[in-house]
Design an enzyme around this catalytic site. Structure first.
Site, short mmCIF file in Angstrom:
data_model
loop_
_atom_site.label_atom_id
_atom_site.label_comp_id
_atom_site.label_asym_id
_atom_site.label_seq_id
_atom_site.Cartn_x
_atom_site.Cartn_y
_atom_site.Cartn_z
N VAL A 44 0.85 -1.20 0.00
CA VAL A 44 0.00 0.00 0.00
C VAL A 44 0.88 1.25 0.00
O VAL A 44 0.63 2.22 -0.74
CB VAL A 44 -0.96 -0.01 1.22
CG1 VAL A 44 -1.77 1.27 1.27
CG2 VAL A 44 -1.89 -1.22 1.16
N CYS A 45 1.94 1.23 0.81
CA CYS A 45 2.85 2.38 0.88
C CYS A 45 3.48 2.65 -0.48
O CYS A 45 3.68 3.81 -0.87
CB CYS A 45 3.97 2.12 1.89
SG CYS A 45 3.37 1.85 3.54
N THR A 46 3.78 1.61 -1.21
CA THR A 46 4.40 1.78 -2.53
C THR A 46 3.46 2.54 -3.45
O THR A 46 3.89 3.41 -4.21
CB THR A 46 4.77 0.40 -3.11
OG1 THR A 46 5.68 -0.23 -2.20
CG2 THR A 46 5.42 0.51 -4.47
#
Ligand code: BEZ
Length: 211
Positions: A44-46
């Site tokens: 998700v952070c990516t």
């Protein structure tokens, strides 16, 4: 105690992917957005960091400096950035803080132990040119943030810091605003020459004053 709206955003010195910074110096007189990421090399952070890079011009247009934080070290960040760039077809054009000692995460209360002992939640702090916290948001690790909403709320914060208006539910740039309760309808008519539409004595609309 957790940080509240109107508090001064705590200052810190940190190593980032763009060198060592003193946070307040780095902010200068700009608006700022500090947002946390649970960990490097997470899916998700990516997507979130890629989206932030894609929106570079949108943040710049609003005079907002963006800085991410993750409780991994600089070596890990440096290895992760090429992945973010490859997956999202972008250049990561903002600093990512290496917060392995959790200094920033602790100052900003980004670790919520009942959610995770080790990783941060997804915190967002929007900071004004006066270094005061204007908005906080907290999302769980499993929910990526809505960047359209972040830009929308920045538009509202910047507008309402300059004019005696508030913004209604789901307001977007260019739509009618609400005269704040502190301004009488009589004064509003003078202050807002584009017109005042009285729906209730306490609900008065006026076109966005700076459009
Ligand atoms: C992520 O950043 O992709 C993530 C982190 C923790 C739990 C779920 C997703």
């Amino acid at each position: 105690m957790s940080l509240r709206l109107g508090d001064i955003a705590p200052n810190f010195t940190a190593d980032t992917t763009q060198g060592t910074i003193d946070f307040h110096e780095w902010l200068g007189t700009s608006w700022g957005m500090l947002f946390s990421h649970p960990a490097d090399f997470t899916p998700v952070c990516t997507t979130e960091l890629g989206k932030t890079a894609l929106l570079k011009d949108d943040f710049a247009k609003r005079g907002v400096k963006v800085i991410a934080v993750s409780v991994d070290d600089l070596d890990s960040h440096s290895k992760w950035v090429p992945d973010i760039e490859e997956v999202n077809g972008v250049t990561v054009n903002f600093p990512i803080i290496a917060d392995a000692d959790r200094n920033v995460a602790t100052l900003y209360d980004m670790i919520h132990p009942n959610a995770s002992e080790k990783a941060t939640v997804r915190s967002v702090f929007i900071i004004g040119p006066d270094k005061k916290i204007k908005l906080t948001l907290t999302y769980p690790a499993s929910t990526g943030r809505n960047f359209t909403e972040l830009l929308r709320v920045i538009d509202s914060l910047q507008l309402t810091s300059n004019y005696q208006v508030a913004t209604p539910a789901d307001w977007k740039e260019g739509e009618d605003t609400i005269v704040v309760p502190a301004v009488s309808t009589e004064d509003a008519i003078t202050k807002f020459p584009k017109g005042v539409r009285v729906v209730k004595p306490y609900l008065r609309y006026t076109p966005q004053p700076n459009k």
